[in-house]
Design an enzyme around this catalytic site. Sequence first.
Site: not given
Length: 213
Positions: A6, A31, A33, A35, A64, A66, A135, A140-143, A173-175, A195-196
């Site tokens: 991401s 990817h 994002d 928003m 993606h 959102m 998800m 809404g947010f990375g990390g 997607d996420g973490g 992402g992170s």
Amino acid sequence: MLVAPSILSADFGKLAEDVKAICKGGCDFVHVDVMDGHFVPNLTIGPVVVEAVSKAATKPLDIHLMVENNSFFVDLFAPLKPEFISFHIEEEKHPHRLVQKIRGLGIRPAITLNPHTPPEAIEFLLGDIDMVLLMSVNPGFGGQKFIASVIERAQRLKVLIEKRNPQCLIEVDGGVNDQNVKALKAAGVDVVVAGSFVYKHPEGIETAISALK
Ligand code: DX5
Ligand code: ZN
């Protein structure tokens, strides 16, 4: 495992360079994002910036959404010819119609489910889509921290996909990191967004992508 880093975790001061780095580092998709500050409490990028991303990318885009007003945003991004556009099922009154529209624009349709949404919510759309994005954080947010119940959702989704459309991919997607990716693979996940983990890996982007693969 296919890997879609991401760009939300990229350095936007040198975005083109950071997009080239993930492509060179062996990613499968880029990817993106999007928003709108309404569907999620954050605001990111529109077609002007994503056009610059697509020019720098040597891998296909995975957009993606959102946002509210999905159909409007599909029209905005369609000229960039992404591989996938995904929209949130929680924000769409007529998902079947929107899937047909995305397909008609020559783009592969995908549907995203928030962490609380059961896979059964889209059972009768699976035959018409190419990917489901689960998800594993609140959008809404990375990390953010990985929500582990996505594993059970992926297992349940895999059973439905085998029955309705075995070609359909599962993306999470996420973490995502090198600790949870094995459990995702075992649950039937085909693509991970990260992402992170990718952009902030101490040994660099290429090492991060190969660790996920
Ligand atoms: C969250 C986004 C994700 C996010 C992933 O709304 O959809 O793509 O940027 O970032 P990490 O991998 O850091 O959780
Ligand atoms: Zn995303």
